[in-house]
Design an enzyme around this catalytic site. Structure first.
Site, PDB file in Angstrom:
ATOM      1  CB  SER A  62      -0.906   0.022   1.235  1.00  0.00           C
ATOM      2  OG  SER A  62      -1.627  -1.174   1.350  1.00  0.00           O
TER       3      SER A  62
HETATM    4  N1  SAH Z   1      -0.392  -4.820   4.051  1.00  0.00           N
HETATM    5  C1  SAH Z   1       0.264  -5.193   2.821  1.00  0.00           C
HETATM    6  C2  SAH Z   1      -0.618  -4.848   1.632  1.00  0.00           C
HETATM    7  C3  SAH Z   1      -0.993  -6.041   0.902  1.00  0.00           C
HETATM    8  S1  SAH Z   1      -2.244  -5.897  -0.339  1.00  0.00           S
HETATM    9  C4  SAH Z   1       1.648  -4.588   2.716  1.00  0.00           C
HETATM   10  O1  SAH Z   1       1.999  -3.743   3.559  1.00  0.00           O
HETATM   11  O2  SAH Z   1       2.406  -4.974   1.816  1.00  0.00           O
HETATM   12  C5  SAH Z   1      -3.531  -6.871   0.359  1.00  0.00           C
HETATM   13  C6  SAH Z   1      -3.194  -8.301   0.666  1.00  0.00           C
HETATM   14  O3  SAH Z   1      -4.370  -8.893   1.182  1.00  0.00           O
HETATM   15  C7  SAH Z   1      -2.767  -9.146  -0.530  1.00  0.00           C
HETATM   16  O4  SAH Z   1      -1.519  -9.707  -0.271  1.00  0.00           O
HETATM   17  C8  SAH Z   1      -3.859 -10.227  -0.596  1.00  0.00           C
HETATM   18  O5  SAH Z   1      -3.388 -11.498  -0.995  1.00  0.00           O
HETATM   19  C9  SAH Z   1      -4.335 -10.261   0.843  1.00  0.00           C
HETATM   20  N2  SAH Z   1      -5.659 -10.847   1.067  1.00  0.00           N
HETATM   21  C10 SAH Z   1      -6.788 -10.708   0.313  1.00  0.00           C
HETATM   22  N3  SAH Z   1      -7.795 -11.399   0.875  1.00  0.00           N
HETATM   23  C11 SAH Z   1      -7.298 -11.971   2.019  1.00  0.00           C
HETATM   24  C12 SAH Z   1      -7.854 -12.811   3.039  1.00  0.00           C
HETATM   25  N4  SAH Z   1      -9.131 -13.216   3.021  1.00  0.00           N
HETATM   26  N5  SAH Z   1      -7.061 -13.216   4.047  1.00  0.00           N
HETATM   27  C13 SAH Z   1      -5.753 -12.831   4.093  1.00  0.00           C
HETATM   28  N6  SAH Z   1      -5.170 -12.052   3.160  1.00  0.00           N
HETATM   29  C14 SAH Z   1      -5.937 -11.621   2.148  1.00  0.00           C
END
Ligand code: SAH
Length: 224
Positions: A62
């Protein structure tokens, strides 16, 4: 000071403090976390631009301002037990870990869960626990949480997560009926068990996929 340190200080001054984030715990956490360690080497020159970057598997780390905004909304004081759904690269979990006592981070895509765990380990974080699972179910063995951060967009308010909040706990989650656009919502569990809800901002996150999320391909192979 290394070049990255200088870039990090500039990013926090210009894009985080400069755009209205005032919680000193959040600002000092953002000044400590090496974002370049959470992106692929080919993107490290962009690590301190205030934008999202690809982290593989169609997902993104993000934008730093959004991470700071969400964490400020959790109103942490230090020492809390925090759950993050969507660990991705592990960056937001690292920022949380600078402030909180213990961070539980759930990721549904295996290669990202492993990468997040190794990025966090490589940066010396010992208070983050990464779990490969559908995070819409929360983390039953570790609940209740003082704060829950959802880093992906849910189609509706995830009830199982609300139920894993401690009294007084805060849940910050993007919710929207399209896969691209959401409203960032903060839910507070009051001492008497009722929930209070507040809209904070318009945001754009990748979709939250799972039982209380959007339908999607099954990505969880072996729960760890
Ligand atoms: N917080 C992260 C941002 C990742 S983007 C960072 O700092 O890099 C959002 C993430 O949510 C993705 O990796 C995606 O695979 C994950 N995601 C989506 N649905 C999910 C779920 N039900 N449980 C766990 N992770 C999930």
């Amino acid at each position: 000071m290394t070049d990255f340190e200088a870039q990090r200080k500039r990013m926090v001054a210009d894009h985080i403090r400069g755009r209205g984030i005032s919680d000193e715990l959040v600002l000092s956490a953002m000044e400590k976390v090496c974002r370049e360690a959470f992106v692929a080497a080919q993107f490290s020159f962009l690590a301190y631009e205030d934008g999202p970057l690809p982290i593989g598997e169609g997902q993104t780390i993000s934008q730093p301002y959004v991470v700071a905004f969400m964490i400020e909304a959790l109103a942490l004081k230090g020492g809390e037990r925090v759950l993050e759904i969507g660990a991705g690269s592990g960056y937001a979990a690292a920022v949380l870990a600078q402030i909180a006592g213990e961070v539980y981070a759930v990721e549904r895509i295996g290669p990202l869960a492993h990468k997040a765990a190794s990025n966090l380990d490589g940066q010396g974080y010992r208070n983050v626990h990464v779990h490969l699972a559908d995070g819409t179910r929360g983390w039953e063995d570790a609940e209740p949480f003082d704060a829950i951060l959802v880093s992906a967009g849910a189609p509706a308010m995830p009830d199982m997560l609300k139920r894993q909040l401690a009294p007084g706990g805060r849940l910050v989650v993007p919710v929207g009926d399209s896969r691209q656009d959401q409203e960032l919502i903060r839910v507070t569990r009051l001492a008497d068990g009722r929930f209070e809800q507040k809209k904070l901002a318009d945001v754009r996150f990748v979709p939250l996929i799972g039982e209380e999320g959007w339908p999607g391909p099954s990505a969880v192979t072996t729960p760890t």
